[in-house]
Write an enzyme that holds these catalytic residues in place. Structure first.
Site, mmCIF file in Angstrom:
data_model
loop_
_atom_site.group_PDB
_atom_site.id
_atom_site.type_symbol
_atom_site.label_atom_id
_atom_site.label_comp_id
_atom_site.label_asym_id
_atom_site.label_seq_id
_atom_site.Cartn_x
_atom_site.Cartn_y
_atom_site.Cartn_z
ATOM 1 N N GLY A 111 -11.412 -13.573 -38.049
ATOM 2 C CA GLY A 111 -11.808 -12.803 -39.211
ATOM 3 C C GLY A 111 -10.769 -11.778 -39.623
ATOM 4 O O GLY A 111 -9.565 -11.973 -39.426
ATOM 5 N N ASN A 112 -11.237 -10.646 -40.144
ATOM 6 C CA ASN A 112 -10.343 -9.672 -40.749
ATOM 7 C C ASN A 112 -9.330 -9.091 -39.768
ATOM 8 O O ASN A 112 -8.122 -9.111 -40.013
ATOM 9 C CB ASN A 112 -11.170 -8.550 -41.384
ATOM 10 C CG ASN A 112 -10.308 -7.529 -42.104
ATOM 11 O OD1 ASN A 112 -10.070 -6.442 -41.587
ATOM 12 N ND2 ASN A 112 -9.824 -7.872 -43.282
ATOM 13 N N GLY A 113 -9.800 -8.557 -38.632
ATOM 14 C CA GLY A 113 -8.887 -7.981 -37.660
ATOM 15 C C GLY A 113 -7.926 -9.006 -37.100
ATOM 16 O O GLY A 113 -6.744 -8.731 -36.876
ATOM 17 N N ASP A 136 -19.586 -13.027 -41.685
ATOM 18 C CA ASP A 136 -19.706 -12.009 -42.741
ATOM 19 C C ASP A 136 -19.221 -12.478 -44.104
ATOM 20 O O ASP A 136 -19.537 -11.848 -45.111
ATOM 21 C CB ASP A 136 -18.937 -10.749 -42.345
ATOM 22 C CG ASP A 136 -19.531 -10.059 -41.135
ATOM 23 O OD1 ASP A 136 -20.772 -9.972 -41.064
ATOM 24 O OD2 ASP A 136 -18.770 -9.620 -40.257
ATOM 25 N N ARG A 171 -48.624 -4.445 -43.794
ATOM 26 C CA ARG A 171 -47.529 -3.722 -43.159
ATOM 27 C C ARG A 171 -46.225 -3.867 -43.945
ATOM 28 O O ARG A 171 -46.080 -4.742 -44.785
ATOM 29 C CB ARG A 171 -47.296 -4.261 -41.739
ATOM 30 C CG ARG A 171 -48.403 -3.977 -40.754
ATOM 31 C CD ARG A 171 -48.161 -4.705 -39.465
ATOM 32 N NE ARG A 171 -49.184 -4.397 -38.451
ATOM 33 C CZ ARG A 171 -49.384 -5.109 -37.357
ATOM 34 N NH1 ARG A 171 -48.644 -6.200 -37.143
ATOM 35 N NH2 ARG A 171 -50.313 -4.768 -36.489
#
Length: 363
Positions: A111-113, A136, A171
């Site tokens: 991914g990005n990193g 993501d 709820r």
């Protein structure tokens, strides 16, 4: 011999094996002298020369298998230039491993990193090709990343299951979906699962607006409300804080995650019971969905073509359902965010979905 190094880095996701299979099958269809060096646990394996020799048979039967046969780990980009505890220069160590094995190319799935580090290695003179892996779907330069649709399917299935029990109770149900900085998974799963309220990192929310949306549903005879919230969703009030101020504020609270903080805030403004569901890492696990199997296979095959062409320094992406080659220099450090003014947000609001940012008379 034609020597290829391969590694999977960062968070796990579906179709990593399918993508690697596509690369190897594409190469072996054209050449019979391919050697595959699989680095263990991502860049960690490249740094410490921890690898295993693989053959084409190692990639048979893994199309539908989740996870990664190479293992993965997170190696933060900001620490790549910081020596390890023994003083080892990580970048030089990766270059040394690459040259020691006399690799023709390094194939990186992440991914990005991961792409930041891949671009760093490109700048250091290594032949690198990458594939876009992340649930993501936040990588710049590609319309779609493999792993995304599988994660959406799982998150949407969770919302579907909550719906069946929600009909029995009056709820508010909060489902916390993965996504720290971007909300693509939450947006798509929320729409697909029929969530009434969707909260994204890109669209700061107002708790009063959320409470009003819940009240309107109750007044209309709708006994429950389903909220899909990204784990990185943020209130309008907190969005005005600096990073330092926000970090200090969060350090003072003991909420396990955003869903619990949101539940407490909503509880104070409504008279309804609130229940929380956090599918967590189930969104990263299991067999890839058919869409991801097809996408990963296409990207892998296209990557093999790039390798054989000697067209290095690129990521294999997809634009308008066509495979494209995107320079790593254009991708590194960029994220693809959900545009609050995009058509998908506008269309979701037209169906009555609230994003917690403004009052929607249609709810």
């Amino acid at each position: 011999m034609f020597r290829i190094g391969m590694l999977t880095s960062g968070g796990d996701c579906q179709a990593l094996n399918a993508a690697m299979r596509g690369v190897v099958k594409g190469l072996c269809e054209k050449r019979d002298d391919v050697e595959i060096y699989g680095f263990q646990e991502g860049y960690k394996g490249l740094i410490y020369s921890n690898f295993k020799m693989l053959t084409s048979s190692d990639f048979s039967g893994i199309l539908t298998v989740g996870g990664t046969i190479l293992g993965t780990s997170r190696q933060p980009f900001k620490l790549m230039r910081v020596p390890d505890e023994n003083g080892l220069d990580k970048v030089e160590a990766m270059k040394h491993t690459y040259h020691k094995l006399n690799l023709n190319c390094l194939v990186v799935l992440g991914g990005n990193g991961t792409h930041k580090t891949a671009n760093l290695l490109r700048e250091e003179g290594l032949n690198v090709i990458t594939l876009p892996k992340t649930i993501d779907n936040d990588l710049w330069g590609t319309d779609m990343t493999f792993g995304f649709q599988s994660a959406v399917d799982i998150a949407a299935d969770t919302i579907d299951r909550i719906h069946t029990t929600a009909t029995s109770h009056s709820r508010v149900f909060i489902i916390e979906v993965m996504g720290h900085k971007v909300g693509w998974v939450t947006l798509h799963a929320g729409i697909a699962g029929g969530a009434d309220i969707i909260l994204l990192p890109e669209i700061p929310y107002d708790t009063d607006v959320i409470a009003e949306a819940i009240k309107k549903r109750k007044d209309a005879g709708k006994r429950f409300t389903i909220i899909a919230v990204a784990e990185g969703a943020i209130s309008k009030k907190d969005a005005k804080l600096s990073k330092k101020e926000l970090k200090e504020k969060r350090a003072k609270h003991s909420y396990p995650s955003v869903a619990y903080e949101l539940a407490e805030r909503i509880q104070k403004k409504t008279d309804q019971e609130i229940r929380i569901t956090v599918p967590g890492h189930t969104q990263r696990g299991g067999s890839p969905c058919p869409y991801d199997r097809v996408l990963a296979t296409r990207l892998g095959a296209a990557a093999s073509e790039m390798i054989l062409d000697g067209d290095f320094g690129n990521m294999v992406g997809v634009k308008n359902n066509e495979i494209v080659r995107v320079p790593l220099s254009e991708i590194a450090g960029k994220l693809k965010y959900v545009d609050p003014d995009s058509s998908i947000i506008r269309e979701a609001k037209m169906t009555g979905i609230s994003f917690g940012d403004e009052r929607n008379p249609g709810i």
